[in-house]
Design a protein around this motif. Structure first.
Motif, mmCIF file in Angstrom:
data_model
loop_
_atom_site.group_PDB
_atom_site.id
_atom_site.type_symbol
_atom_site.label_atom_id
_atom_site.label_comp_id
_atom_site.label_asym_id
_atom_site.label_seq_id
_atom_site.Cartn_x
_atom_site.Cartn_y
_atom_site.Cartn_z
ATOM 1 N N PHE A 95 34.164 16.048 10.760
ATOM 2 C CA PHE A 95 35.123 16.777 12.614
ATOM 3 C C PHE A 95 35.614 18.509 11.480
ATOM 4 C CE2 PHE A 95 38.631 18.196 15.638
ATOM 5 C CZ PHE A 95 37.660 17.388 16.387
ATOM 6 N N HIS A 96 35.910 17.854 10.515
ATOM 7 C CA HIS A 96 36.496 19.034 9.590
ATOM 8 C C HIS A 96 35.848 19.951 8.685
ATOM 9 C CE1 HIS A 96 40.189 17.835 11.498
ATOM 10 N NE2 HIS A 96 40.335 16.567 11.383
ATOM 11 N N SER A 97 34.094 20.085 9.289
ATOM 12 C CA SER A 97 33.006 20.108 8.316
ATOM 13 C C SER A 97 33.811 22.135 8.877
ATOM 14 C CB SER A 97 32.142 19.753 7.403
ATOM 15 O OG SER A 97 32.529 18.812 7.102
ATOM 16 N N TYR A 98 32.940 22.708 7.583
ATOM 17 C CA TYR A 98 32.067 24.178 8.884
ATOM 18 C C TYR A 98 30.530 24.098 8.826
ATOM 19 C CZ TYR A 98 36.394 26.125 8.053
ATOM 20 O OH TYR A 98 37.277 26.887 7.881
ATOM 21 N N PRO A 99 29.651 24.631 8.188
ATOM 22 C CA PRO A 99 28.351 24.345 9.167
ATOM 23 C C PRO A 99 27.625 24.565 7.720
ATOM 24 C CG PRO A 99 28.839 25.837 10.951
ATOM 25 C CD PRO A 99 29.880 25.200 9.881
ATOM 26 N N PHE A 100 28.297 24.985 6.667
ATOM 27 C CA PHE A 100 27.687 25.398 5.570
ATOM 28 C C PHE A 100 27.916 23.953 5.089
ATOM 29 C CE2 PHE A 100 31.657 27.358 4.694
ATOM 30 C CZ PHE A 100 31.765 26.479 3.359
ATOM 31 N N GLN A 101 29.272 22.935 5.439
ATOM 32 C CA GLN A 101 29.229 22.041 4.224
ATOM 33 C C GLN A 101 28.409 21.190 4.590
ATOM 34 O OE1 GLN A 101 33.346 22.047 5.406
ATOM 35 N NE2 GLN A 101 33.673 22.078 3.403
ATOM 36 N N LEU A 102 27.267 21.272 5.525
ATOM 37 C CA LEU A 102 26.433 19.932 6.999
ATOM 38 C C LEU A 102 25.078 20.079 6.315
ATOM 39 C CD1 LEU A 102 28.294 20.030 9.661
ATOM 40 C CD2 LEU A 102 28.473 18.272 7.770
ATOM 41 N N SER A 103 24.482 19.051 6.248
ATOM 42 C CA SER A 103 22.648 19.197 5.666
ATOM 43 C C SER A 103 22.644 19.758 7.364
ATOM 44 C CB SER A 103 22.118 18.004 5.923
ATOM 45 O OG SER A 103 22.807 16.829 7.131
ATOM 46 N N GLY A 104 20.928 20.580 7.415
ATOM 47 C CA GLY A 104 19.999 20.162 8.565
ATOM 48 C C GLY A 104 19.934 19.702 9.316
ATOM 49 N N GLY A 105 20.101 18.367 9.287
ATOM 50 C CA GLY A 105 20.053 17.289 10.249
ATOM 51 C C GLY A 105 21.144 17.278 10.892
ATOM 52 N N GLN A 106 22.557 17.386 9.731
ATOM 53 C CA GLN A 106 23.829 16.958 10.507
ATOM 54 C C GLN A 106 24.040 17.981 11.388
ATOM 55 O OE1 GLN A 106 25.804 16.591 6.756
ATOM 56 N NE2 GLN A 106 25.988 14.697 7.207
ATOM 57 N N ASN A 107 23.311 19.373 10.937
ATOM 58 C CA ASN A 107 24.278 20.316 11.940
ATOM 59 C C ASN A 107 23.047 20.159 13.603
ATOM 60 O OD1 ASN A 107 26.169 21.970 11.199
ATOM 61 N ND2 ASN A 107 24.157 22.511 9.321
ATOM 62 N N GLN A 108 21.361 19.975 13.468
ATOM 63 C CA GLN A 108 21.423 19.499 14.349
ATOM 64 C C GLN A 108 22.064 18.832 15.575
ATOM 65 O OE1 GLN A 108 19.773 21.028 17.096
ATOM 66 N NE2 GLN A 108 18.039 21.276 16.229
ATOM 67 N N ARG A 109 22.855 16.899 14.740
ATOM 68 C CA ARG A 109 23.727 16.452 15.359
ATOM 69 C C ARG A 109 24.563 17.095 15.939
ATOM 70 N NH1 ARG A 109 21.726 11.416 14.205
ATOM 71 N NH2 ARG A 109 20.467 11.059 12.444
ATOM 72 N N VAL A 110 25.345 18.179 15.097
ATOM 73 C CA VAL A 110 26.093 18.659 16.131
ATOM 74 C C VAL A 110 25.933 19.432 17.473
ATOM 75 C CG1 VAL A 110 28.043 20.609 15.665
ATOM 76 C CG2 VAL A 110 27.162 18.955 13.701
ATOM 77 N N MET A 111 25.303 20.483 16.596
ATOM 78 C CA MET A 111 24.324 21.110 18.138
ATOM 79 C C MET A 111 24.061 20.350 19.328
ATOM 80 S SD MET A 111 24.090 23.695 17.499
ATOM 81 C CE MET A 111 23.269 24.877 19.066
ATOM 82 N N ILE A 112 23.403 19.094 18.893
ATOM 83 C CA ILE A 112 23.156 18.276 20.244
ATOM 84 C C ILE A 112 24.562 17.677 21.119
ATOM 85 C CG2 ILE A 112 22.069 15.861 20.746
ATOM 86 C CD1 ILE A 112 20.047 16.735 18.200
ATOM 87 N N ALA A 113 25.438 17.653 20.407
ATOM 88 C CA ALA A 113 27.214 16.983 20.461
ATOM 89 C C ALA A 113 27.250 18.176 21.495
ATOM 90 C CB ALA A 113 28.041 16.536 19.205
ATOM 91 N N VAL A 114 27.434 19.778 21.208
ATOM 92 C CA VAL A 114 27.531 21.186 21.655
ATOM 93 C C VAL A 114 27.500 20.644 23.085
ATOM 94 C CG1 VAL A 114 27.784 23.627 21.708
ATOM 95 C CG2 VAL A 114 28.685 22.271 19.747
ATOM 96 N N ALA A 115 25.535 20.504 22.679
ATOM 97 C CA ALA A 115 24.758 20.306 24.105
ATOM 98 C C ALA A 115 24.757 19.266 25.212
ATOM 99 C CB ALA A 115 23.141 20.467 24.173
ATOM 100 N N LEU A 116 24.983 18.513 24.043
ATOM 101 C CA LEU A 116 25.853 17.354 25.672
ATOM 102 C C LEU A 116 27.533 17.474 26.379
ATOM 103 C CD1 LEU A 116 24.672 14.224 23.856
ATOM 104 C CD2 LEU A 116 24.422 15.129 25.526
ATOM 105 N N ALA A 117 28.429 18.183 25.319
ATOM 106 C CA ALA A 117 29.483 18.955 26.363
ATOM 107 C C ALA A 117 29.790 18.434 27.525
ATOM 108 C CB ALA A 117 30.122 20.070 25.409
ATOM 109 N N GLY A 118 29.148 19.445 27.909
ATOM 110 C CA GLY A 118 28.867 19.931 29.617
ATOM 111 C C GLY A 118 28.679 19.125 30.475
ATOM 112 N N ARG A 119 27.682 17.985 29.603
ATOM 113 C CA ARG A 119 26.672 16.750 30.425
ATOM 114 C C ARG A 119 25.999 16.973 31.104
ATOM 115 N NH1 ARG A 119 32.941 13.970 32.749
ATOM 116 N NH2 ARG A 119 32.714 15.507 32.227
ATOM 117 N N PRO A 120 25.540 18.102 30.974
ATOM 118 C CA PRO A 120 23.743 18.547 31.397
ATOM 119 C C PRO A 120 22.543 17.564 32.248
ATOM 120 C CG PRO A 120 23.370 19.056 29.261
ATOM 121 C CD PRO A 120 24.794 18.567 28.873
ATOM 122 N N GLU A 121 21.869 18.265 32.986
ATOM 123 C CA GLU A 121 21.138 17.268 33.410
ATOM 124 C C GLU A 121 19.978 17.877 33.268
ATOM 125 O OE1 GLU A 121 21.623 18.089 37.815
ATOM 126 O OE2 GLU A 121 23.975 18.237 37.167
#
Lengths: 618, 310
Positions: free
Chosen positions: A159-185
């Motif tokens: 939670f307290h990491s910057y993107p450059f401290q995470l791996s590509g896969g972890q960043n993609q997980r963050v992106m997915i979490a961001v995408a889920l934030a608004g509960r899209p259909e």
């Protein structure tokens, strides 16, 4: 009259409906359609694969659906997201209210898609607070919960990491979490795993599937990899030159493709069981040079007069099967088995008397700011005359370093690298010049390895000039020979790299590498930047060259399917160690090392289990 | 973090040492204060006497060592004419210059950033082209010319502002515009290109895709990212401002160290010149140190790369 982004009655069963969508790029002077007459529908809980090669319009379709294309673009036709109609006239505020809430999007390069100077937790919290209208404190809790849901390891810490401290896969997980934030259909996933290693890719694909099951959101999954499609999608729409040429369920498309292009794509995919990919002749026409009739007609061996003048009725992706072809194929897909290339059976690791290139207990250190970094260690392997050795592994496994040791680009820090019994000379020494005649490199990006300001022909001749081989006339003659053997027409000699396609560039690079009649060709991810149908043709070329010139090949790749289709031996690398080495078929059938099995299991594959009967009839 | 700052500080001190040394020798090799001060027909014996009195007859090396010896004790030397300590003479002029340069710096930021952002957001439109044309004009005008132009326009023709003076806030208007215009123009161009680059980054598209408004994207995401490279330019700007203030202060008869420097050079008041140069050099060098530290504060990537992260 409907308003621009008129709110419709919530339609939870089909969060996306596109009909007759044409997207054009226009300036004052001209207008060019990139996507033409595309119709598709995604139901709740459905994953639709949007498949096509580069330039087919897959990404543009997604961006158009979210109204994300810039002012230079014009869209015609109808797009309806869950509750909203998207049109060119939709106001910015209307689009803003849709994005993230009704539909969200994730991208190929997750690490570049996050704000680089803000902690991921903060980005996620802000998005949650904005989209759900909750307080920052509440949003923080939800954000942490989302990180857990996307199976982020140590979510509290990350939670307290910057993107450059995470791996590509972890960043993609963050992106997915961001995408889920608004509960899209609806979720648009634009090649979300293309840049990831196979084991990470398979985790992300599983995650997307399980989130789909959990939330019942619809997913548009854009990819060029049919193996990935088979893994995650329920239905498929195949795009070619901006149009849907075929659509239907995954099983049907993969087992019984009806459009010749779909068949070509499937045949272009190498498989783990050793299918030798067959490419598609020619190349995708540029958007402003699309032919009058069926865009695939110039590359189609079934094309008739009608195909060249008339446009077949467009395929619609609306649940049923549909194909845009006058002469659709029928019957199930079968595989034409091609004779395996002969290979002398021998253990690749044993001290062999006729080894051409070999590494013995080799290690390689790189100097970094924080001291020495050992990229590979204890590598023992050898390449015999006529061998095709695949070096496979994930990013950072040290596979490219092995290539560098073999080429003398890096010296061994421990152990030895030998070529025909003598130590491999280091680049820059006078011995290396003679050595370079025998061992040549084909790098990943052909554009970067060609001089943009020299003609293809002169670049192919250049090695001969450097080594002072032959007279002018002889070099000219050899140039023609090389062009021909790389499958390039002779008139390309006068062209510049930017005037020819990526596949042609890679052929030119191969032709240049062959100019000195080397014994060994080291291909470092040589097809990774190419489309599958083009990649297949390059693989074909390499097989041909191997046969004709008795060339030994070291093929460095992350794609196990390619290794299977081209190579006689495989070396599996993991974090600088050689974990398994052996002949290809036995290893793929019964891997000994658990890591090899894991890699094999992670690799998405198009191979259909049984149906192996060839029945493509008209 | 402390190690990093310490290393930077050491380098800063070394730079100052070089500046002091350079100024010391160049000043002494380019003219003799005694002959500059006295009338041309003065008796050479008197001149020699004066030189002796001020210690100018001794070898340069000795003078140099003595200078350092005094400097380290906080003694910057005295003016030849009235014998006042040079540091005192300079110190009473510093506030005026600070007022001028800091206001000009604020003007540069306040004018440059919004213009750059506005041009970037309206890329390719008449607004963009208009701002860029003004910007080219802005940094092409020499500032003495701009100063004279302003005086002619606002003081002589329109009679809105007095041509010189420094007692009221409105006395600042013309000098600040004169001094800051070129900087604002450079910043506007730089911010524009930096913003354009950032606005094309994938993370901006991702922000749009999750429904952030364009305004929020520009101010909360794009600007902080685009500001990072402009910090370097801001560091340079401090140097330009100090250099520019010499001309500006002369044009507007502004009682700052810029004008003091000009007078001191003409009169060959070595101690005063050296002190002014040292103070300006120190402020430039410390501005650059501040820039380096500011980077660490706003760019997490640098923080971790320099080994100063948590």
């Amino acid at each position: 009259m409907e308003g621009p982004a008129e709110k419709l009655k919530a339609d939870y069963s089909t969060p996306l409906e596109i009909s007759g969508l044409t997207v054009s790029l226009k300036t004052k002077a001209w207008k060019c359609a990139i996507v033409e007459d595309v119709s598709l529908r995604v139901r709740s809980g459905e994953i639709l694969g949007l498949v096509g090669e580069s330039g087919s319009g897959k990404t543009v379709t997604c961006l158009a659906a979210l109204g994300l294309l810039g002012p230079a673009w014009q869209t015609e036709g109808e797009i309806r997201l869950a509750r909203t109609r998207i049109t060119d006239a939709a106001s910015a505020s209307q689009l803003v209210s849709v994005r993230g809430r009704e539909a969200a999007m994730i991208f190929q390069d997750a690490s570049a898609s996050l704000n680089p100077i803000e902690k991921v937790g903060k980005q996620l919290t802000k998005t949650v607070a904005r989209l759900r209208g909750v307080s920052t404190g509440e949003a923080r809790e939800i954000a942490l919960d989302l990180l857990r849901r996307v199976e982020m390891p140590d979510p509290e810490e990350r939670f307290h990491s910057y993107p450059f401290q995470l791996s590509g896969g972890q960043n993609q997980r963050v992106m997915i979490a961001v995408a889920l934030a608004g509960r899209p259909e609806l979720l648009f996933a634009d090649e979300p795993t293309t840049a990831l290693d196979v084991t990470v890719q398979s985790q992300i694909l599983d995650l997307i599937k399980s989130l789909r099951d959990e939330t019942k959101m619809g997913v548009v999954f854009v990819t060029h990899d049919l193996g990935v499609v088979k893994e995650v999608c329920d239905s498929v729409a195949v795009l070619y030159a901006g149009r849907i040429v075929e659509s239907g369920s995954v099983e049907r498309i993969m087992n019984a493709p009806r459009h010749p292009y779909t068949l070509g794509l499937i045949e272009s995919m190498p498989t783990l069981s050793g299918h030798v990919p067959e490419g598609i002749e020619g190349q995708v026409p540029a958007p402003d040079k699309r032919p009058q009739g069926c865009a695939f007609a110039p590359r189609c061996d079934k094309a008739q007069e009608r195909c060249r003048t008339q446009l077949p009725l467009g395929a619609r992706s609306d649940g049923g099967d549909s194909v845009a072809c006058f002469f659709p194929l029928e019957g199930n897909l079968g595989r034409t088995e091609r004779p395996e290339l002969s290979s002398h059976s021998r253990p690749a690791d044993g001290p062999s008397t006729d080894a051409l290139l070999s590494l013995k207990d080799a290690a390689c250190d790189y100097d970094t700011r924080r001291g020495k970094f050992r990229a590979v260690s204890g590598i023992t392997l050898s390449l015999n005359e006529g061998d095709r050795l695949a070096v496979i592994g994930e990013s950072g496994s040290g596979k490219s370093t092995i290539g560098k040791l073999m080429l003398g680009i890096e010296p061994t820090s421990e152990g030895t690298a030998t070529f025909m019994g003598n130590p491999v000379p280091i680049l820059g020494t006078s011995d290396h010049i003679a050595f370079a005649r025998s061992v040549q490199l084909v790098p990943q990006n052909p554009f970067l390895s060609l001089d943009p300001r020299a003609t293809i022909g002169s670049q192919i001749e250049e090695p001969l000039e450097i080594h002072g081989i032959g007279t002018r006339q002889e070099r000219r003659a050899r140039r023609c020979e090389l062009l021909e053997s790389a499958g390039l027409s002779l008139d390309l000699a006068t062209r510049y790299p930017h005037e020819i396609s990526g596949g042609q560039c890679q052929r030119a690079v191969i032709a240049r590498a062959l100019a000195l009649r080397p014994k060994v060709l080291i291909c470092d991810e040589a097809t990774a930047s190419l489309d599958v149908s083009v990649q297949a043709r390059i693989i074909e070329l390499l097989r041909e060259l191997h046969r004709m010139h008795d060339l030994s090949i070291v093929f460095i790749t992350h794609d196990l399917r390619l290794a299977r289709s081209l190579c006689s031996h495989v070396a599996v690398m993991r974090s600088g160690q050689l974990v398994e080495l052996g002949e290809t078929s036995p290893m793929f059938e019964a891997p000994e090392h658990p890591y090899t099995s894991q890699l094999l299991a992670s690799m998405p594959d198009v191979e259909v289990a049984d149906s192996r009967t060839m029945e493509t009839m008209q | 973090m402390t190690g990093f700052v310490f290393r930077k500080l050491l380098r800063t001190l070394f730079t100052l040492f070089l500046v002091v040394t350079f100024v010391f020798f160049v000043l002494r090799l380019t003219g003799d204060p005694v002959s500059a001060m006295m009338p041309d027909d003065t008796d050479p014996a008197i001149l020699d006497e004066l030189r002796k009195q001020w210690g100018l007859d001794r070898p340069l090396g000795v003078q140099y060592l003595e200078y350092w010896f005094n400097l380290l004790q906080g003694d910057f030397g005295n003016a030849y004419r009235d014998g006042r300590p040079a540091i005192e003479i300079v110190a009473e002029r510093v506030p005026a210059t600070l007022k001028l340069t800091l206001t000009a710096f604020a003007f540069i930021v306040i004018a440059g950033f919004p213009l750059g952002i506005f041009a970037a957001v309206n890329r390719g439109t008449a607004i963009d082209r208009g701002i860029m044309t003004i910007s080219v004009t802005g940094f092409s005008l020499p500032n003495f010319f701009l100063g004279i132009l302003l005086i002619f326009l606002l003081s002589v023709t329109l009679r809105w502002l007095p041509a010189y003076g420094s007692d009221h806030w409105y006395n600042l208007i013309m000098p600040v515009i004169t001094l800051g215009t070129a900087g604002a123009a450079v910043i506007a161009r730089f911010v524009r290109s930096s913003m354009l680059e950032v606005l094309n980054a994938p993370y901006i598209r991702a922000c749009r895709a999750r429904g952030m408004t364009e305004r929020a994207i520009i101010w909360t995401v794009a600007l902080p990212n685009a500001a990072i490279p402009t910090i370097t330019i801001m560091g340079f700007m401090v140097g330009t401002l100090i250099g520019g203030s010499i001309v500006t202060e002369t044009v507007f008869a502004w009682p700052g160290i810029g004008r003091l420097l000009i007078d001191a050079v003409t009169a060959r008041e070595l101690a005063v010149v050296q002190t002014v140069v040292m103070i300006t050099a120190a402020s430039m060098v410390f501005a650059n140190l501040a820039v380096d530290l500011l980077y660490l504060v706003i760019d997490p990537r640098r923080r971790y790369a320099s080994g100063t992260g948590e």
